[in-house]
Structure formats: structure tokens, C-alpha cells
Design a protein around this motif. Structure first.
Motif, mmCIF file in Angstrom:
data_model
loop_
_atom_site.group_PDB
_atom_site.id
_atom_site.type_symbol
_atom_site.label_atom_id
_atom_site.label_comp_id
_atom_site.label_asym_id
_atom_site.label_seq_id
_atom_site.Cartn_x
_atom_site.Cartn_y
_atom_site.Cartn_z
ATOM 1 N N UNK A 182 33.438 42.351 6.029
ATOM 2 C CA UNK A 182 33.804 41.888 7.279
ATOM 3 C C UNK A 182 32.350 41.905 8.266
ATOM 4 N N UNK A 183 32.634 41.582 9.300
ATOM 5 C CA UNK A 183 31.355 41.437 10.180
ATOM 6 C C UNK A 183 30.813 42.577 11.016
ATOM 7 N N UNK A 184 31.703 43.573 11.178
ATOM 8 C CA UNK A 184 31.240 44.963 11.680
ATOM 9 C C UNK A 184 31.999 46.002 11.006
ATOM 10 N N UNK A 185 31.360 47.340 11.344
ATOM 11 C CA UNK A 185 31.897 48.598 10.673
ATOM 12 C C UNK A 185 33.426 48.838 11.392
ATOM 13 N N UNK A 186 33.535 48.267 12.794
ATOM 14 C CA UNK A 186 34.793 48.310 13.405
ATOM 15 C C UNK A 186 35.767 47.385 12.818
ATOM 16 N N UNK A 187 35.438 46.316 12.234
ATOM 17 C CA UNK A 187 36.343 45.362 11.601
ATOM 18 C C UNK A 187 36.659 46.038 10.183
ATOM 19 N N UNK A 188 35.626 46.456 9.369
ATOM 20 C CA UNK A 188 36.112 47.135 8.227
ATOM 21 C C UNK A 188 37.096 48.421 8.375
ATOM 22 N N UNK A 189 36.664 49.259 9.431
ATOM 23 C CA UNK A 189 37.746 50.410 9.464
ATOM 24 C C UNK A 189 39.071 49.921 9.973
ATOM 25 N N UNK A 190 39.457 48.785 10.678
ATOM 26 C CA UNK A 190 40.437 48.257 11.136
ATOM 27 C C UNK A 190 41.262 47.782 9.856
ATOM 28 N N UNK A 191 40.392 47.022 8.807
ATOM 29 C CA UNK A 191 41.188 46.347 7.792
ATOM 30 C C UNK A 191 41.598 47.361 6.690
ATOM 31 N N UNK A 192 40.643 48.810 6.829
ATOM 32 C CA UNK A 192 40.898 49.627 5.908
ATOM 33 C C UNK A 192 42.198 50.503 6.406
ATOM 34 N N UNK A 193 42.541 50.429 7.772
ATOM 35 C CA UNK A 193 44.092 51.187 8.213
ATOM 36 C C UNK A 193 45.086 50.301 7.802
ATOM 37 N N UNK A 194 44.674 48.738 7.771
ATOM 38 C CA UNK A 194 45.729 47.907 7.590
ATOM 39 C C UNK A 194 46.158 47.631 5.987
ATOM 40 N N UNK A 195 45.092 47.997 5.221
ATOM 41 C CA UNK A 195 45.162 47.639 3.790
ATOM 42 C C UNK A 195 44.423 48.870 3.347
ATOM 43 N N UNK A 196 45.090 50.239 3.143
ATOM 44 C CA UNK A 196 44.439 51.576 2.747
ATOM 45 C C UNK A 196 44.244 51.135 1.338
#
Length: 408
Positions: A182-196
Motif C-alpha cells: 500500500x502507498x503509505x504506512x497509514x494505509x498499511x495500518x488501516x488494512x492491517x486493522x481491516x484484515x488482521x
């Protein structure tokens, strides 16, 4: 040198909008040391003229035509099958045949997917021997959920459904992939929350900017009308594909909520909306103080000669290329807080941010009243992107996963 199958949802050239900028530079990076088999779509008739340019970067190229109007109608079949509509939108039998043929006839070392919807073309059993890497870019499902919150029924229901169905598909794809980006660390963190369940297989792969192409040139003429750059004149510039709803929302909000306040102090100010395919809702914003350019041959003159560049996006995911490009052109940029937060820049020195309309007014007026500071912000912003936003450096993060040998 390896053999790579690269699937992108839109022809990665010309690099004139956010996703095509990234997919083009990724193609250049991959083709520099690999044989690339590219499957993609053309959804804009003007892009057919660029197919040969892309072909020169590929060992083999398959391009499928896509009519957006018919694709939207066809995508509604997804309502009957509990699928994300985007999957039906990008479904093409000819492309599927080509993908199957490439996998069967060539020793493919890795599969690179640009945009999650393109993963539907990869048979599950093919990944037993061929690793798949997925560049989600942004968490698209979250984008649709944001759209839902900004629209009334029935669009709110449709967008919410798309967000839910697409997230389910994104999780399935990430589970299948060797690595997702993903394009930023913020997007990575969001996806990790949505797809743990996929949290350990997701990395940030940041955007870059071609700082040699996007560079000030003293010989570059101003595109602004004679008389619009005289004493006291102010040119604010927004760039972006104007058939993209977040950009439409941004300029409409700026014109209605921010611009009137600025005009009371700066009556000669002009706001330039620079970008392709403006719909009637954007064209109707045109006035003596608002210029809607439509498609331009080169965005750089507008950036270079802008007094300030604004990026007031209220609905946005990830890092915005428009911001990096304006910074590379040494122009002071004022962006919405969410967009500015995705850029690794020093707030107030290299990039300015604002949230509300009054904050945008205050930030803009502060720079207009202190032109020396505006110049300093522009120069600092360029230094920031030159040092930290090289495409080569960022895209190198994908290389270690391209080998058919599992990464430890």
C-alpha cells in the motif's frame, strides 16, 4: 532476469493521473531487469495512441478495450451474485484467455497485480508455484465506505455495499499473495486493522516523483492570461483528473466555502482547475474568478507560475501525486490535513495543511501576505521530494519478493 506477469487495470501510459503515474513507474522498474508480460485495459480512446510506447517496455502486451458506460451497466450483474461491482466492471473473457496462455506457455517467475480487481484473473492453483505480489495502492474498500458517508440513498447503500464486498475480496487476495503493498504506512495500518489475518504480509511501497521532469524552468512560459499576473494578481491552482469524484468534491467545496472569503481581500484572485474530463458540475463552476481548463498538454506551466497550489481533498486515500509534483516544482502547497499527513514533510516549513474552510483561508492569506515565506516553503518542499521521494528507491522494496524462491 526473470519473467513477470504484470496485470494493471488501466494502460500505464501516459502518466497523467495518480494511478497511471504509479503503474507506469512500476512498469519501468520491473522491465529494467525482467521480461514483462503485461495485460491491461484502455478505457479512454485517447490512450490507444500510446499502446506502442507501452509495448516497447514489454516482452508481450495484451490490451483489452473497455467502454466505461457499458462496463458500469455490466457491473450491475454483481448485485445478483453478491460480488463487488468492480470485479464485473473489469471482467474480460479475452484477457482471461491471454493470462491462461501466458501462464501455460511461459516459465513465469512472479505475478504482479496492480489494483486488487485484477487478481480475479489469476487461477488459485497457479500460485502453488508462482508467487503473487499485489499493489493495492490504497484501501479501495475504505474509499467506497467514505463515499457512502458523503452521499444520500440510494448511492449511499450502493457505495456501502461495494465497500463491504470489495473488502471481502481484498482480504481473500491478500491471503493468497506472498506480499501486498500500500502507498503509505497509514494505509498499511488501516488494512492491517481491516484484515488482521494478513497483517504480517503487508508493506508500504511509497509513491515517488520524477524531480527532473517536474522541475522549475526559467524558459517555461506562463499559461495564464495576459493581465492575470499583474500587480496584486493571485493564481491558485488545483490539478487532477476532474472525472474523479474526490477531485470534483474538492474543487466544488473550495469554490463554495473558501474562495468567497478570499475574494473579499484579493478581488483579482483566480482559481485554476486544471485537469482532464471536467463534468458539467465542474464546468459550471467557471466564472471571472474560476478558470476550468479541461485537458492541458503539460501541467508544469500551471504549477510553475502558480502563486500557490491547493489540494483541498476531503475524501482521499494515500499519498497524492499532485502534491508531490507541485512540491517538486518548488511551489508552496496547502493541502487538506489528511493528504498532508501522508507526506513525510515538515509541517509549516515544507508543506502546509488545513482542515476547515477558515483554516484554508488563514493559511492562504498568511502566504499571500508573506511572499518571502511562500518562496521559502516552495524551495524547502522541492528539497524534501528530491531527497525522500525517488521512484527508484521506493520501488526497490518490491524486488526481494520477485524471486520464485520463498523469502525468509
Amino acid at each position: 532476469m526473470g519473467n513477470l506477469l504484470y496485470l494493471a487495470h488501466r494502460l500505464p501510459y501516459p502518466p497523467n493521473k495518480g494511478d497511471k503515474v504509479r503503474s507506469y513507474h512500476l512498469l519501468k522498474h520491473l522491465s529494467a531487469s525482467n521480461q514483462v508480460y503485461l495485460g491491461t485495459f484502455v478505457d479512454d480512446p485517447d490512450d490507444w495512441q500510446h499502446v506502442d510506447t507501452v509495448r516497447a517496455l514489454c516482452t508481450q502486451l495484451h490490451v483489452a478495450g473497455l467502454n466505461p458506460r457499458w462496463a458500469k451497466l455490466r457491473s450491475l450483474i454483481g448485485l445478483l451474485h453478491h460480488q463487488a461491482l468492480g470485479l464485473r466492471y473489469y471482467r474480460n473473457a479475452g484477457l482471461q484467455v491471454w493470462v491462461n496462455q501466458v501462464l501455460a506457455e511461459n516459465q513465469i517467475d512472479a505475478i504482479v497485480i496492480f489494483s486488487s480487481v485484477m487478481a480475479q484473473y489469476i487461477p488459485v492453483n497457479s500460485q502453488k508455484s508462482v508467487p503473487m505480489l499485489v499493489d493495492f495502492v490504497d484501501v479501495d474498500s475504505a474509499k467506497w465506505s467514505q463515499y457512502a458517508a458523503n452521499h444520500s440513498w440510494p448511492l449511499s447503500w450502493l457505495y456501502r455495499r461495494e465497500g463491504e464486498r470489495l473488502l471481502a475480496f481484498e482480504r481473500e487476495v491478500a491471503a493468497r499473495a506472498r506480499r501486498s503493498f500500500l502507498v503509505t504506512e497509514n494505509e498499511v495500518a488501516l488494512f492491517q486493522r481491516l484484515a488482521p489475518e494478513c497483517a504480517q504480509k503487508v508493506d508500504a511501497l511509497c509513491n515517488g516523483v520524477d524531480a527532473e521532469y517536474f522541475a522549475p524552468d526559467p524558459q517555461r512560459a506562463s499559461p495564464f492570461a495576459v493581465g492575470s499576473t499583474g500587480d496584486g494578481a493571485v493564481s491558485l491552482v488545483f490539478t487532477g483528473a476532474m472525472d474523479y469524484w474526490p477531485n470534483i468534491d474538492a474543487v466544488a467545496w473550495f469554490v463554495s466555502d473558501v474562495l468567497p472569503q478570499l475574494l473579499t481581500r484579493w478581488p483579482g484572485l483566480r482559481f485554476y482547475i486544471v485537469g482532464r474530463n471536467p463534468p458539467p458540475t465542474v464546468q459550471n463552476l467557471a466564472s471571472p474568478s474560476v478558470v476550468v481548463t479541461g485537458t492541458v498538454a503539460d501541467v508544469r506551466p500551471y504549477l510553475q507560475h502558480a502563486t500557490l497550489v491547493v489540494a483541498p481533498l476531503r475524501v482521499a486515500r494515500g499519498i497524492q501525486n499532485k502534491i508531490l509534483e507541485a512540491m517538486a516544482m518548488a511551489r508552496p502547497v496547502i493541502a487538506s490535513r489528511e493528504c498532508a499527513g501522508a507526506v513525510s514533510a515538515v509541517e509549516g516549513k515544507e508543506l502546509l495543511s488545513a482542515g476547515t474552510a477558515s483554516e484554508f483561508v488563514d493559511q492562504i492569506q498568511a502566504l499571500l501576505n508573506a511572499p518571502e515565506r511562500a518562496v521559502a516553503v516552495g524551495h524547502a518542499g522541492r528539497e524534501c521530494v528530491v531527497q525522500h521521494y525517488s521512484w527508484t528507491a521506493h520501488l526497490g522494496g518490491i524486488d526481494r519478493y520477485l524471486s520464485s524462491t520463498p523469502v525468509s
